[in-house]
Design a protein around this motif. Sequence first.
Motif, PDB file in Angstrom:
ATOM      1  N   GLY A   1       0.807  -1.212   0.000  1.00 27.06           N
ATOM      2  CA  GLY A   1       0.000   0.000   0.000  1.00 27.06           C
ATOM      3  C   GLY A   1       0.839   1.259   0.000  1.00 27.06           C
ATOM      4  N   GLU A   2       0.170   2.345  -0.417  1.00 29.84           N
ATOM      5  CA  GLU A   2       0.850   3.627  -0.488  1.00 29.84           C
ATOM      6  C   GLU A   2       1.214   4.132   0.908  1.00 29.84           C
ATOM      7  OE1 GLU A   2      -1.259   6.526  -2.688  1.00 29.84           O
ATOM      8  OE2 GLU A   2      -1.639   5.223  -4.417  1.00 29.84           O
ATOM      9  N   GLY A   3       2.409   4.643   1.021  1.00 27.61           N
ATOM     10  CA  GLY A   3       2.859   5.200   2.288  1.00 27.61           C
ATOM     11  C   GLY A   3       3.414   4.183   3.260  1.00 27.61           C
ATOM     12  N   ALA A   4       3.254   2.884   2.939  1.00 28.72           N
ATOM     13  CA  ALA A   4       3.773   1.848   3.837  1.00 28.72           C
ATOM     14  C   ALA A   4       5.269   1.678   3.621  1.00 28.72           C
ATOM     15  CB  ALA A   4       3.050   0.522   3.585  1.00 28.72           C
ATOM     16  N   ALA A   5       5.956   1.215   4.652  1.00 32.36           N
ATOM     17  CA  ALA A   5       7.388   0.955   4.539  1.00 32.36           C
ATOM     18  C   ALA A   5       7.622  -0.194   3.562  1.00 32.36           C
ATOM     19  CB  ALA A   5       7.958   0.614   5.910  1.00 32.36           C
ATOM     20  N   ALA A   6       8.740  -0.142   2.886  1.00 37.18           N
ATOM     21  CA  ALA A   6       9.044  -1.172   1.893  1.00 37.18           C
ATOM     22  C   ALA A   6       9.287  -2.515   2.570  1.00 37.18           C
ATOM     23  CB  ALA A   6      10.257  -0.765   1.069  1.00 37.18           C
ATOM     24  N   ALA A   7       8.520  -3.535   2.140  1.00 34.85           N
ATOM     25  CA  ALA A   7       8.746  -4.890   2.651  1.00 34.85           C
ATOM     26  C   ALA A   7       9.937  -5.522   1.938  1.00 34.85           C
ATOM     27  CB  ALA A   7       7.500  -5.741   2.459  1.00 34.85           C
ATOM     28  N   VAL A   8      10.135  -5.146   0.673  1.00 35.49           N
ATOM     29  CA  VAL A   8      11.323  -5.528  -0.099  1.00 35.49           C
ATOM     30  C   VAL A   8      11.912  -4.234  -0.628  1.00 35.49           C
ATOM     31  CG1 VAL A   8      12.196  -6.806  -2.086  1.00 35.49           C
ATOM     32  CG2 VAL A   8      10.325  -7.768  -0.720  1.00 35.49           C
ATOM     33  N   ASP A   9      13.195  -4.023  -0.387  1.00 39.63           N
ATOM     34  CA  ASP A   9      13.780  -2.705  -0.652  1.00 39.63           C
ATOM     35  C   ASP A   9      15.032  -2.820  -1.519  1.00 39.63           C
ATOM     36  OD1 ASP A   9      14.415  -0.047  -0.603  1.00 39.63           O
ATOM     37  OD2 ASP A   9      14.919   0.045   1.522  1.00 39.63           O
ATOM     38  N   GLY A  10      14.861  -2.591  -2.814  1.00 45.23           N
ATOM     39  CA  GLY A  10      15.995  -2.500  -3.734  1.00 45.23           C
ATOM     40  C   GLY A  10      16.838  -3.752  -3.821  1.00 45.23           C
ATOM     41  N   VAL A  11      16.217  -4.917  -3.892  1.00 46.07           N
ATOM     42  CA  VAL A  11      16.962  -6.179  -3.963  1.00 46.07           C
ATOM     43  C   VAL A  11      17.496  -6.384  -5.380  1.00 46.07           C
ATOM     44  CG1 VAL A  11      16.772  -8.684  -3.830  1.00 46.07           C
ATOM     45  CG2 VAL A  11      15.659  -7.246  -2.113  1.00 46.07           C
ATOM     46  N   THR A  12      18.779  -6.680  -5.471  1.00 41.99           N
ATOM     47  CA  THR A  12      19.410  -6.981  -6.755  1.00 41.99           C
ATOM     48  C   THR A  12      20.251  -8.244  -6.604  1.00 41.99           C
ATOM     49  OG1 THR A  12      19.521  -4.647  -7.423  1.00 41.99           O
ATOM     50  CG2 THR A  12      21.035  -6.182  -8.512  1.00 41.99           C
ATOM     51  N   LEU A  13      19.913  -9.263  -7.385  1.00 42.58           N
ATOM     52  CA  LEU A  13      20.705 -10.496  -7.411  1.00 42.58           C
ATOM     53  C   LEU A  13      20.291 -11.312  -8.630  1.00 42.58           C
ATOM     54  CD1 LEU A  13      18.912 -13.231  -6.443  1.00 42.58           C
ATOM     55  CD2 LEU A  13      19.000 -12.045  -4.270  1.00 42.58           C
TER      56      LEU A  13
END
Length: 596
Positions: free
Chosen positions: A349-361
């Motif tokens: 949802g909008e405004g919620a903290a990222a549950a997954v944040d910029g994962v790269t692999l």
Amino acid sequence: MLELLRRYSGPYRKYFVVGPACKLIEVLFDLFTPLVIARMIDRGVGARDVHAVAMYGLLLVAMAALGILFTLVCQKMAALASQGMGTVIRGELYEHINELSYAELDRFGTPSLITRITNDVNQVQLAVALGVRQLIRWPFLAIGSMVAALLIDVKLGLIFLVSTPLIGIVFWVVMARCVPYFKQMQQKLDRIALICREGLSGARVVRAFVREEHERKRFHEAAADQTQTAITVGRLSSTLNPVTFLVMNLAVCAILWAGGVQVNVGNLSQGQVIAFVNYMTQTLLSIVYVANLVVVFTKASASASRVNEVLHARPSITDAGNGLVELPCASEAAGMLALEFEQASFAFGEGAAAAVDGVTLGLPIGVTLGIIGGTGSGKSTMVSLAPRLYDTTSGTVRVMGKDVRAWLLEQLRHVVGIVPQRASLVTGTIRSNLQWRDAKASDEGLWQALEVAQAAEFVRKLPQGLDSPVEAGGKNFSGGQRQRLTIARALVGNPLILIMDDSASALDFKTDAALRRAVKRRSEEGRASGGLPLTTVIVSQRVSTVRGADMICVLSHGAVAGLGTHDELFETCELYREICLSQFKRDESASVKGVC
């Protein structure tokens, strides 16, 4: 409500025509009845003519019999229309719910969806049935009675013009206050359904922690809250009948008083006064019933809006415009990444903290990836992005080099087999549960999947083997058996990527190790046969489960805190080293690097 009628009434339109038409004929008999009674009084009773009384009595019996006949036909039409529409609405609602993606399901919540598909649809059914049976009858009877009464005597008709608006004012005042409560009642039913679902599904946990009294208190508070609302609206709506009957009876008294004067001067007969009283009673009773109908339709309108809210919800994840992805052959797969995350992020949802944040692999084909991290670190959410159970809010997830948003969902979820964190089985047999991914899977394929999942041994010991019954939720199996069956289910149909989301938590260390060896052997067999080897993603809280993986991803608050092999991470990743040390004794800390 009108939207549901326009959308689903098509096949039942003949019932909406025939039913009210029959009810209209019945109303005509009701309108003629006071006139027949007036004739019976004036020409039979007044003239002491027994033959006239008998003839008019037979006529009344015949009219009543025909009225009952047409009423029964109308009742049948109402039942066919309401039950038919309700069945179609419920079926389409259930089908639509199954098309919604995880984001929409999270927004509505399971208890609310259950209430909407049961209680709310029932309210709509009731409104449809009463609409066919009563919507024509009472308004037409009220207007017809009023017209017939005015034709008898216009002066007495003035009593109608005074009493009818009084009842209308009472009705408007009461209903204006009742309508908001009906919506609150449905919302509070959702709350009760939520508590019931939690208490019943978690009955064992509740008893294990001796929380029965707490759960009873929660349910009592929710039920009492809903009861209070129901009592409030009940008190308001209960004033309708007494007040309207009071007005009606006062009007009847006025008619008898004024009519008696008219009879004395010879302007009206006794039969006409009785007919006028009957018409007055029919008119005001009709208004009372119309008020009750409005209560039902108001409830149905609130329920219909909740049903429409679900039907209007569009799944955020679709494969519209996508086509089949051509899978690479073994020679083309060399060096290809089976699974790739590129700055992938996701938030609920909008405004919620990222549950997954910029994962790269990137995960090459045939490689095993272990994912570990603390509770709430985003492990399950991250792996849910691969089969596109959720869509990334930013960044990209690719499977076999192709963006997951370009795949047909059916093909993507056949290529990616996922074992959810919660082992879920449905009523049926072991065979029917295993064939979810591939309905045409042979017994040989099912047994192979069971062998890899370490479930073949206990299934063979069951008297009916693959045809052994499975109770709702798989309650007739232990937690470890349910997990192994769900792993086997994900392996049926030979997926190219297998995701096990903490799906071995109920297994002992020996079975867990045997499972990982069997999965690795399955991958090597695929490579040896000239096909694509199985790529595996293992999510776990256990270091022992992920330590043998070719690559380990350590998550912290949705972000990658470390990526590498076990030995590399133990040296370079403080979080991973803490997890390792927390799972082994202090005196083993010196050798934990080699043991973990």
